[in-house]
Design an enzyme around this catalytic site. Sequence first.
Site, PDB file in Angstrom:
ATOM      1  CB  SER A 101      44.769  23.813  47.540  1.00 17.11           C
ATOM      2  OG  SER A 101      43.793  23.218  48.365  1.00 17.11           O
ATOM      3  CG  HIS A 102      40.695  25.295  49.758  1.00 14.88           C
ATOM      4  ND1 HIS A 102      40.628  26.298  50.695  1.00 14.88           N
ATOM      5  CD2 HIS A 102      41.366  24.279  50.350  1.00 14.88           C
ATOM      6  CE1 HIS A 102      41.215  25.926  51.808  1.00 14.88           C
ATOM      7  NE2 HIS A 102      41.678  24.688  51.622  1.00 14.88           N
ATOM      8  CG  ASP A 103      39.102  29.421  49.702  1.00 12.60           C
ATOM      9  OD1 ASP A 103      38.186  30.218  49.434  1.00 12.60           O
ATOM     10  OD2 ASP A 103      38.912  28.278  50.170  1.00 12.60           O
TER      11      ASP A 103
END
Length: 220
Positions: free
Chosen positions: A143-145
């Site tokens: 996922s993000h980050d």
Amino acid sequence: MSTRSIAIFGGPGSGADAVQSIAALAAAKADIKIAGFLNDALPRGELVSGVPVLGPFASWCDLPDDVAFLAPLHKPKAMPERMRIVDELGVPPHRWATIVDPRSAVAQSAVLGRGCIVAPFAVVGPDTIIGDHTVVRGGAYVSHDCKVGRFVFFGANAVACGYCVVDDGAYISPSATIRDHCCVGKYAVVGLGSVATEDVPAFAVVAGAPARPLTPKADD
């Protein structure tokens, strides 16, 4: 533009998966083709997924300068040794390829290191940073980050939720999930289908939902 050839350290398993992604890129008109495998156990000329073994690992330096390389040699509990093997090959950094299967989705703001493979239907989210020689197998979702180290393995359908940190050589088994903001330590293993709801220490092997450390056997 000249066509770039890629040779793969390894064989059946992740190596064969890499062949599929390279073939998919070639079918999408990318200037890329498979040169063959480098394998210390199989004889020269033997076919793996229809692709010949070119010779042992050490023969990489005999290949033309325009041949690039991948090293999907990941194996649970053997990551320190496998990572050492890759580092000691002595392949110049610019000759490592990074393969993103055209059926995957990688955010524009994501950063992939050298020698990475993102397999079919995998997703890498925005602002995620992935280190060299990491493999994201089919259907996995990073996922993000997230911050992912070197030589990490995400098995098929594994999930790393947002803001995860996954350190060098960690092995995230198929269908395992890492909760958002959790850290997985260096060379740790998250077992098949497990759910890591808290940080996993370096070198730990955890399993279950929620994941808990496994008790080593007497002969381990």
